[in-house]
Design a protein around this motif. Structure first.
Motif, PDB file in Angstrom:
ATOM      1  N   PRO A 125       0.637  -1.464   0.051  1.00  0.00           N
ATOM      2  CA  PRO A 125      -0.539  -0.273  -0.139  1.00  0.00           C
ATOM      3  C   PRO A 125       0.740   0.974  -0.022  1.00  0.00           C
ATOM      4  O   PRO A 125       2.289   1.044   0.809  1.00  0.00           O
ATOM      5  N   ASP A 126       0.529   2.097  -1.057  1.00  0.00           N
ATOM      6  CA  ASP A 126       1.377   3.587  -0.827  1.00  0.00           C
ATOM      7  C   ASP A 126       1.822   3.939   0.192  1.00  0.00           C
ATOM      8  O   ASP A 126       2.662   4.826   0.471  1.00  0.00           O
ATOM      9  N   SER A 127       0.735   4.560   1.245  1.00  0.00           N
ATOM     10  CA  SER A 127       0.813   4.557   2.726  1.00  0.00           C
ATOM     11  C   SER A 127       2.320   4.362   3.455  1.00  0.00           C
ATOM     12  O   SER A 127       2.770   4.604   4.188  1.00  0.00           O
ATOM     13  N   LEU A 128       2.617   2.667   3.017  1.00  0.00           N
ATOM     14  CA  LEU A 128       3.170   1.615   3.570  1.00  0.00           C
ATOM     15  C   LEU A 128       4.864   1.406   2.962  1.00  0.00           C
ATOM     16  O   LEU A 128       5.398   1.347   3.417  1.00  0.00           O
ATOM     17  N   VAL A 129       4.694   1.819   2.285  1.00  0.00           N
ATOM     18  CA  VAL A 129       6.028   1.954   0.719  1.00  0.00           C
ATOM     19  C   VAL A 129       7.545   2.777   1.447  1.00  0.00           C
ATOM     20  O   VAL A 129       8.613   1.577   1.765  1.00  0.00           O
ATOM     21  N   GLU A 130       7.386   3.430   2.157  1.00  0.00           N
ATOM     22  CA  GLU A 130       8.210   4.241   2.474  1.00  0.00           C
ATOM     23  C   GLU A 130       8.935   3.195   3.584  1.00  0.00           C
ATOM     24  O   GLU A 130      10.323   3.049   4.084  1.00  0.00           O
ATOM     25  N   SER A 131       7.711   3.482   4.747  1.00  0.00           N
ATOM     26  CA  SER A 131       7.727   2.592   6.023  1.00  0.00           C
ATOM     27  C   SER A 131       8.922   1.456   5.792  1.00  0.00           C
ATOM     28  O   SER A 131       9.897   1.026   6.219  1.00  0.00           O
ATOM     29  N   GLU A 132       8.337   0.115   4.666  1.00  0.00           N
ATOM     30  CA  GLU A 132       9.141  -0.618   4.485  1.00  0.00           C
ATOM     31  C   GLU A 132      10.496  -0.566   3.423  1.00  0.00           C
ATOM     32  O   GLU A 132      11.153  -1.517   4.227  1.00  0.00           O
ATOM     33  N   LEU A 133      10.833   0.225   2.775  1.00  0.00           N
ATOM     34  CA  LEU A 133      11.561   0.352   2.525  1.00  0.00           C
ATOM     35  C   LEU A 133      12.908   0.962   3.096  1.00  0.00           C
ATOM     36  O   LEU A 133      13.974   0.763   3.589  1.00  0.00           O
ATOM     37  N   PHE A 134      12.534   1.941   3.800  1.00  0.00           N
ATOM     38  CA  PHE A 134      13.512   2.849   5.130  1.00  0.00           C
ATOM     39  C   PHE A 134      13.015   2.849   5.949  1.00  0.00           C
ATOM     40  O   PHE A 134      14.184   3.317   7.227  1.00  0.00           O
ATOM     41  N   GLY A 135      12.511   1.752   6.750  1.00  0.00           N
ATOM     42  CA  GLY A 135      11.965   1.919   8.438  1.00  0.00           C
ATOM     43  C   GLY A 135      11.448   2.935   9.183  1.00  0.00           C
ATOM     44  O   GLY A 135      12.080   4.127   7.936  1.00  0.00           O
ATOM     45  N   HIS A 136      11.150   2.660   9.978  1.00  0.00           N
ATOM     46  CA  HIS A 136      10.994   4.176  10.804  1.00  0.00           C
ATOM     47  C   HIS A 136      11.365   3.767  12.417  1.00  0.00           C
ATOM     48  O   HIS A 136      11.392   3.051  12.750  1.00  0.00           O
ATOM     49  N   GLU A 137      11.113   4.527  13.049  1.00  0.00           N
ATOM     50  CA  GLU A 137      10.918   5.191  14.033  1.00  0.00           C
ATOM     51  C   GLU A 137       9.995   4.561  15.256  1.00  0.00           C
ATOM     52  O   GLU A 137       9.103   5.340  14.934  1.00  0.00           O
ATOM     53  N   LYS A 138      10.073   4.449  16.536  1.00  0.00           N
ATOM     54  CA  LYS A 138       9.603   4.563  17.384  1.00  0.00           C
ATOM     55  C   LYS A 138       8.728   5.374  17.722  1.00  0.00           C
ATOM     56  O   LYS A 138       9.112   5.954  17.806  1.00  0.00           O
ATOM     57  N   GLY A 139       6.924   5.109  17.305  1.00  0.00           N
ATOM     58  CA  GLY A 139       6.435   6.753  17.418  1.00  0.00           C
ATOM     59  C   GLY A 139       6.483   7.565  16.259  1.00  0.00           C
ATOM     60  O   GLY A 139       5.912   8.727  16.624  1.00  0.00           O
ATOM     61  N   SER A 140       7.159   7.518  15.620  1.00  0.00           N
ATOM     62  CA  SER A 140       6.845   8.604  14.590  1.00  0.00           C
ATOM     63  C   SER A 140       5.758   8.297  14.080  1.00  0.00           C
ATOM     64  O   SER A 140       5.581   9.394  12.674  1.00  0.00           O
ATOM     65  N   PHE A 141       4.901   8.131  13.525  1.00  0.00           N
ATOM     66  CA  PHE A 141       3.553   7.811  12.918  1.00  0.00           C
ATOM     67  C   PHE A 141       2.871   7.140  14.259  1.00  0.00           C
ATOM     68  O   PHE A 141       3.073   6.595  14.644  1.00  0.00           O
ATOM     69  N   THR A 142       1.496   7.744  13.559  1.00  0.00           N
ATOM     70  CA  THR A 142       0.238   6.590  14.212  1.00  0.00           C
ATOM     71  C   THR A 142       0.344   5.051  13.927  1.00  0.00           C
ATOM     72  O   THR A 142       0.197   4.610  12.713  1.00  0.00           O
ATOM     73  N   GLY A 143       0.187   4.800  15.189  1.00  0.00           N
ATOM     74  CA  GLY A 143       0.707   2.852  14.576  1.00  0.00           C
ATOM     75  C   GLY A 143       2.016   2.406  15.072  1.00  0.00           C
ATOM     76  O   GLY A 143       2.073   1.100  14.627  1.00  0.00           O
ATOM     77  N   ALA A 144       2.836   3.257  15.120  1.00  0.00           N
ATOM     78  CA  ALA A 144       4.585   2.736  14.547  1.00  0.00           C
ATOM     79  C   ALA A 144       4.728   2.547  16.614  1.00  0.00           C
ATOM     80  O   ALA A 144       5.633   3.112  16.911  1.00  0.00           O
ATOM     81  N   ILE A 145       5.034   1.754  16.679  1.00  0.00           N
ATOM     82  CA  ILE A 145       4.288   0.731  17.859  1.00  0.00           C
ATOM     83  C   ILE A 145       6.316   0.761  18.837  1.00  0.00           C
ATOM     84  O   ILE A 145       6.116   0.790  19.741  1.00  0.00           O
ATOM     85  N   LYS A 146       6.994   0.431  17.622  1.00  0.00           N
ATOM     86  CA  LYS A 146       8.296  -0.463  17.459  1.00  0.00           C
ATOM     87  C   LYS A 146       8.591   0.478  16.787  1.00  0.00           C
ATOM     88  O   LYS A 146       8.553   0.146  15.409  1.00  0.00           O
ATOM     89  N   ARG A 147      10.100   0.305  16.835  1.00  0.00           N
ATOM     90  CA  ARG A 147      11.534   0.779  15.814  1.00  0.00           C
ATOM     91  C   ARG A 147      11.027  -0.560  14.458  1.00  0.00           C
ATOM     92  O   ARG A 147      10.753  -1.495  15.042  1.00  0.00           O
ATOM     93  N   LYS A 148      11.294   0.367  13.643  1.00  0.00           N
ATOM     94  CA  LYS A 148      11.489  -0.555  12.081  1.00  0.00           C
ATOM     95  C   LYS A 148      12.505  -1.105  10.983  1.00  0.00           C
ATOM     96  O   LYS A 148      12.859   0.608  10.913  1.00  0.00           O
TER      97      LYS A 148
END
Length: 461
Positions: free
Chosen positions: A205-228
């Motif tokens: 899904p478009d909303s998840l592509v950036e997170s899938e490719l580059f990862g995210h930190e905990k709390g960086s957006f709603t639903g980011a409950i842990k580092r990815k």
């Protein structure tokens, strides 16, 4: 024993040339026109001796005429016979891929000499093929076993680029094997013992592509409950394969461009950049150049991805490989399905050669799997394949007048639905969302129809 085919439009000339070649070292067949021969016998001809008029027929293009001839004799060396006033066309034929040409009338010694040269060239090519097989190794021997000149050129490029760190862009229609070629490049690179990460951009899904490719930190957006950890980080020191790269949004394109330029990635919500050592292979079934012109894809990103382009041919342009591919798939499905299929009927093979294969190699694999499931004997026969493969077939929805109108109508609808869904899912590689979008229905409706007809999306991947 070598097999030579002589083709001339004049019976006297035909007999004269064929008689000069008759010996115990070769079997010579002759025809006044380019023949139609069974699919399973097309690779048995070693040399074709053809006069220029018979080669060209109604075609004005030497290149097109040779391609048509090679589709019938994919393994043959072609020797062209030309009149004294046709030398320019004969030279064009050699430039287009013919082995050599001779000027008529031709003597026995010069004809035998050029045939012997063709035999020696075939031996050298066989030795080179052996060395190439040694390069590829046993694991990929079925993949690289091709009679298609276009596919041989693809593999030549793969050998050239594999052991570099260069970014590769694979393009070609859906189902041509881009993912397999990406794995082939990785497997023959210096990174072969490192991670290969496959990312199907069009399936995220478009909303998840950036997170899938580059990862995210905990709390960086709603639903980011842990580092990815993103896919690029996971692929560090290895290879990342970005399939369907043309589907990513403008925002992701910008961030991807920065990753390729700077060789570092920053997680969503992160404050520090993470250095990367990753080889990028991208793939698309769209024309990225046209997308750039239409403003749908960044031109600077296209240049970063298109460092070493490789275009994969559709199956309709490499039909000489159909028999080999079919045998590979049958062998695999015999194991998976506990079957004992050992051949394909000539009628089916001829139909395969006439069919246009809009779903390419993936479609061939799917129809072979379906046929192996349905077949009860040791040979795949016409009854186990969709009716559209046979040009002489009856109308697709046979009308049974012994049935009442209601049940007959329902049977026709169900037959149409199955055929439509099979083609639809083949075209999308089994991906539900784009298939539902193309069909103009919801994913829930599509899943219900698939369940009704016993279709599993895994069959189309």
């Amino acid at each position: 024993m070598r097999k030579i085919f002589v083709i001339t439009g004049t019976r006297d000339k035909l007999s004269s040339v064929a008689d000069k070649l008759q010996s115990g070292r070769a079997r010579v067949e002759k025809s006044e026109r380019i023949p139609e021969i069974p699919s399973e016998e097309r690779s048995a001809v070693d040399t074709v001796v053809v006069d220029l008029n018979s080669l060209l027929g109604n075609s004005q293009s030497v290149d097109r005429a040779l391609n048509d001839l090679y589709s019938k004799f994919p393994s043959a060396s072609v020797v062209v016979l030309a009149g004294s006033d046709q030398s320019q066309k004969a030279v064009e034929a050699v430039k287009a891929g013919a082995f050599d040409y001779l000027t008529l009338p031709v003597g026995r010694e010069e004809l035998e000499l050029v045939i012997e040269k063709a035999r020696q060239a075939d031996i050298r090519h066989s030795e080179l093929d052996y060395l190439r097989d040694q390069f590829w190794g046993d694991e990929y021997k079925d993949v690289v076993n091709t009679k298609s000149r276009t596919m041989q050129e693809v593999l030549r490029k793969v050998r050239q680029v594999a052991d570099t760190g260069t970014t590769v862009l694979l393009s070609g229609e859906t189902g041509t094997g881009k993912s397999l070629i990406a794995r082939l490049i990785h497997a023959h690179s210096g990174r072969r013992k490192k991670t290969f990460i496959n990312v199907h951009c069009g399936a995220i899904p478009d909303s998840l592509v950036e997170s899938e490719l580059f990862g995210h930190e905990k709390g960086s957006f709603t639903g980011a409950i842990k580092r990815k950890i993103g896919k690029f980080e996971l692929a560090d020191s290895g290879t990342i394969f970005l399939d369907e790269i043309g589907t990513i949004s403008s925002a992701v394109q910008i961030k991807l461009l920065n990753v390729l330029q700077e060789r570092q990635v920053q997680r969503i919500g992160g404050e520090s950049a993470i250095p990367l050592n990753v080889r990028v292979i991208a793939a698309t079934n769209e024309d990225l150049g046209r997308m750039c012109a239409d403003g749908k894809f960044r031109q600077d990103l296209f240049y970063r991805l298109n460092v070493f382009p490789i275009v994969l041919p559709p199956l309709r342009d490499r039909k000489e490989d159909i028999l080999h591919l079919s045998r590979v798939f049958i062998s695999s499905f015999n194991t998976d399905l506990n079957k004992n299929v050992d051949s394909i009927s000539p009628e089916v093979l001829d139909a395969f050669m006439e069919y246009d294969w809009p779903g390419n190699v993936r479609e061939l694999e799917n129809v072979i799997e379906r046929a192996c499931i349905l077949e009860t004997g040791s040979q795949l026969t016409r009854a186990s394949f969709p009716v559209e493969f046979f040009t002489d077939a009856a109308p697709r929805h046979h009308t049974d007048t012994e049935m009442p109108l209601g049940p007959a109508r329902q049977a026709a609808i169900e037959s149409f639905e199955l055929d439509y869904l099979t083609r639809l899912l083949t075209s999308t590689g089994g991906r539900i969302s784009p298939a539902a979008s193309k069909a103009g229905i919801t994913t829930r409706q599509l899943n219900k129809l698939m369940h009704k007809h016993g279709l599993d999306k895994k069959l189309f991947k």
